[in-house]
Design a protein around this motif. Structure first.
Motif, PDB file in Angstrom:
ATOM      1  N   GLN A 284     -27.461   4.809  24.168  1.00  0.00           N
ATOM      2  CA  GLN A 284     -26.144   4.491  23.622  1.00  0.00           C
ATOM      3  C   GLN A 284     -25.103   4.269  24.707  1.00  0.00           C
ATOM      4  OE1 GLN A 284     -25.741   8.095  21.268  1.00  0.00           O
ATOM      5  NE2 GLN A 284     -26.071   6.948  19.381  1.00  0.00           N
TER       6      GLN A 284
ATOM      7  N   SER B 106     -26.636   9.731  24.679  1.00  0.00           N
ATOM      8  CA  SER B 106     -28.000   9.369  25.023  1.00  0.00           C
ATOM      9  C   SER B 106     -27.961   8.091  25.850  1.00  0.00           C
ATOM     10  CB  SER B 106     -28.840   9.158  23.762  1.00  0.00           C
ATOM     11  OG  SER B 106     -28.411   8.010  23.068  1.00  0.00           O
TER      12      SER B 106
ATOM     13  N   GLU C 143     -27.444   9.946  17.075  1.00  0.00           N
ATOM     14  CA  GLU C 143     -28.189   8.728  16.777  1.00  0.00           C
ATOM     15  C   GLU C 143     -27.689   8.166  15.455  1.00  0.00           C
ATOM     16  OE1 GLU C 143     -32.231   9.919  16.543  1.00  0.00           O
ATOM     17  OE2 GLU C 143     -32.398  10.483  18.654  1.00  0.00           O
TER      18      GLU C 143
END
Length: 706
Positions: free
Chosen positions: A332, A329, A38
């Motif tokens: 993304q 993820s 992240e």
């Protein structure tokens, strides 16, 4: 021990808050944990440190071990710390700087004044330098050449070993890591004070602690960061994202050992000397699949002029995905190509629920005529289930999306009812299971959601998230390098061109095509008709990209150096396509990387790129072979076509839906590319076209062009 969470911080010495819109030269933080990475953007150092402290607290409470790296020097050249504090311990200097620096929540700070005060501790001028012209600080020179440099080295040993590393004395203009250190080390000292024995700084402290701080330099793997950057991604974000993922992908013992390397006085840059391992970790174990066969572009013996369909079939048969795979993820993964088919973690919807606002009941209790059912206490709403069963012959107030309580299988629309809050009345009969969604009617648990090769769009992210899929296995973006060649080419229109020269039209066109198709464009620039320069450019392309597109020099003439070089040092197949425009097409492998040698003429280059490169690149990206979308329309032109070649005419639709073609078929008329909105495809056979003749129109949008 190994690290559970990796944090990479791209620091900033701004004197005011960064823009509200995420931008470069600001604070970016990458966090790798549990197989995902992240990123976060912070406008001030104060906000960033609050976020980091909260993260460290949470990870410590959860029993997870954190490695946090910062991209500024943790120490100064040998001798400086002792001269200031009387100790060689770099952490003593951290405490001294923390007592000198003030750095407000709005980024206002006194770093230049502190640097001047430090300079005043020594005879002569220096070692710090660099300041805005408006600051009246006589003992802080504006330029480094004004200093006395005999007392301290200009760089630490690790700085001399890391290309591009700047001296820690430099406080202003590009690469002012000195300002970053003056403002960063006091912030790290505050973390040391807060976390005490639970935090260590390596290589100065060797204890195993829940939180470990290290110095980083993302430019160690700058080429890999550039190669793995997402389209239009801010460089600073790409740096923290890629480096955090690379460190997390390293074997635990290897990363642990790397953190302990370095000088106990001057410190060390984590990963220095291990660049190849970092790059390999960033790219992932599957980034480099088996190479294409050396003969993949070879045509069967006896084939001279290659029909378009034969050429396309050959490409489709011999090519395959050439990029590696990563786990991202779902948030993304927009625009990425699925490498594996994701599976639903649970059904959607997970339980039967109401499709409308109204009243729910068991259908068995209803019949024809007016129905009056007593209401149970409470209601069922989305996110607020009614846990008690509804007795037969009773009803319940229910809202859209609410799970059907036990005893309810049918819902009547609110607009079709009357109620006084105690009883609900409606006309029967009601259709069984009306307005009730079945569990799993959208998708069952364990079902394949999307097929491998699918390009993830925003609606797909919604679907994956709704089905509990947090991560997706996706292909890395295909990196497409573009090279223009030829002495007659001037690289950019801002440079003068002689009458015998032309400005480069192909390179910006091909780079834009690659980006529009979802690939990562790599600009190799322009080189003249110099085999050595062309070879060097191809070497760079093979190192930085997965496929190379060249324009010009693809024929067999005296100055067609691309074909000659590919034939001499690469594996070349020169395809003579039965196509107009754009007959020569050089296909080769250069150091195992496929090369598409497109014609130099922009019209022919675009046609060949759309017809051949687009489906080939799509296949190599993992998205599979794509056919251009088209439809049949009446012609608004006349043409007598000879047999033997397939022809593509620049065309657009009239207001009546007929295809008109550009006034000239000359491939030198580049304006026709912009005038057109697509191509008319004429078959290999002879054809007499008159107004009204059905022809196939391929809109630009069907080729993935806006």
């Amino acid at each position: 021990m190994s690290f559970d969470t990796i944090v990479v911080v791209d620091w900033s010495a701004r004197g005011a808050p960064s823009p509200a819109k995420p931008s470069k030269d600001s604070i970016w933080i990458g966090i790798a944990r549990g197989g995902t990475v992240e990123t976060a953007y912070h406008r001030t150092r104060h906000a960033a440190m609050q976020a980091l402290a909260s993260l460290f607290e949470a990870e410590r409470m959860a029993g997870r071990r954190v490695l946090a790296g910062f991209d500024f020097p943790f120490a100064y050249p040998a001798g400086f710390g002792r001269a200031v504090t009387g100790s060689d311990d770099p952490l003593a200097l951290w405490a001294d700087l923390a007592a000198r620096i003030t750095d407000g929540p709005d980024n206002a700070n006194n770093r230049f004044e502190v640097a001047q005060d430090l300079n005043r501790l020594f005879p002569g001028i220096g070692p710090f330098w660099g300041r805005p012209d408006a600051l009246d600080l006589p003992d802080l020179p504006a330029r480094g050449t004004l200093r006395d440099l005999d007392r301290f080295p200009e760089r630490r040993r690790c700085d001399t070993l890391a290309p591009g590393a700047q001296p820690c004395w430099k406080l202003y203009t590009t690469g002012s890591v000195g300002s970053q250190a003056l403002l960063g080390l006091p912030r790290l000292q505050a973390l040391r004070a807060r976390f005490g024995a639970d935090l260590s700084v390596r290589p100065f402290e060797q204890a195993d602690t829940p939180i470990t701080l290290v110095e980083l330099f993302p430019s160690l793997i700058a080429k890999t960061v550039a190669a793995l950057a997402e389209p239009d991604e801010i460089k600073d974000r790409a740096q923290v994202r890629v480096l955090a993922g690379a460190l997390a992908a390293l074997p635990g013992p290897q990363l642990e050992a790397m953190t302990r390397e370095g000088d106990p006085v001057e410190g060390w840059i984590l990963g220095l000397g291990h660049e190849a391992a970092l790059e390999a970790a960033a790219r992932g174990p599957a980034l480099t699949p088996p190479r294409l066969r050396d003969d993949c572009f070879a045509m069967p013996q006896g084939v001279d002029w290659v029909p378009v369909d034969t050429a396309l079939a050959r490409l489709r048969e011999t090519l395959r995905p050439v990029t590696g795979v990563a786990t991202l993820s779902v948030a993304q993964a927009a625009g990425r190509v699925l490498a594996e088919a994701p599976v639903a973690r649970r059904a959607n919807p997970p339980r039967p629920n109401s499709a409308v606002d109204g009243y729910g009941f068991a259908h068995a209790a209803t019949g024809p005529g007016v129905m009056r059912l007593p209401l149970v206490d409470g209601r069922a709403a989305a996110g607020q289930p009614h846990d008690a069963p509804v007795p037969p012959g009773h009803a319940i107030r229910i809202l859209t999306g609410a799970v059907l309580p036990e005893g309810v299988d049918t819902v009547v629309l609110e607009e079709d009812t009357a109620s006084d809050g105690r009883v609900v009345a409606f006309d029967g009969p009601v259709k069984p299971f009306a307005n009730a969604r079945k569990a799993g009617e959208d998708m069952e648990a364990g079902a394949t959601i999307l097929q491998a090769g699918h390009v993830l769009r925003p609606p797909d992210l919604a679907l994956l998230s709704a089905l509990g899929v947090a991560e997706a296995r996706v292909f890395h973006p295909l990196r497409v390098a573009v090279l223009s060649t030829g002495d007659e080419i001037v690289p950019a229109p801002d440079r003068p061109a002689q009458p015998h020269q032309i400005w480069d039209a192909n390179r910006p066109m091909l780079l834009a095509l690659a980006q529009g198709w979802g690939h990562v464009p790599v600009d190799l620039g322009h080189v003249g008709d110099d085999p050595r320069a062309i070879g060097a450019a191809l070497d760079r392309g093979a190192a930085e990209a997965d496929v190379i597109l060249t324009s010009g020099g693809a024929s067999a003439g005296d100055e067609d150096h691309v074909s000659a070089l590919l034939g001499a040092r690469g594996t070349l197949s020169a395809w003579r396509i039965a196509l107009k425009p754009g007959r020569p097409l050089a296909l080769a492998l250069w150091d195992g990387v496929p090369v598409f040698g497109l014609p130099g003429n922009p019209v022919a280059a675009l046609v060949c790129a759309l017809i051949f490169a687009r489906p080939a690149l799509s296949l190599m990206s993992g998205a599979g072979w794509v056919q251009p979308q088209g439809f049949t329309v009446p012609a608004a032109f006349s043409k007598s076509k000879k047999p033997g070649r397939r022809e593509y005419l620049r065309a657009r639709l009239t207001a009546e839906g007929a295809a008109e073609v550009f006034a000239s078929e000359g491939s030198g008329r580049i304006s026709g590319l912009s005038w057109a909105t697509g191509l008319v495809e004429l078959p290999d056979t002879a054809l007499q076209v008159t107004p009204g003749t059905p022809v196939r129109f391929l809109p630009y949008s069907g080729f993935g062009m806006g």
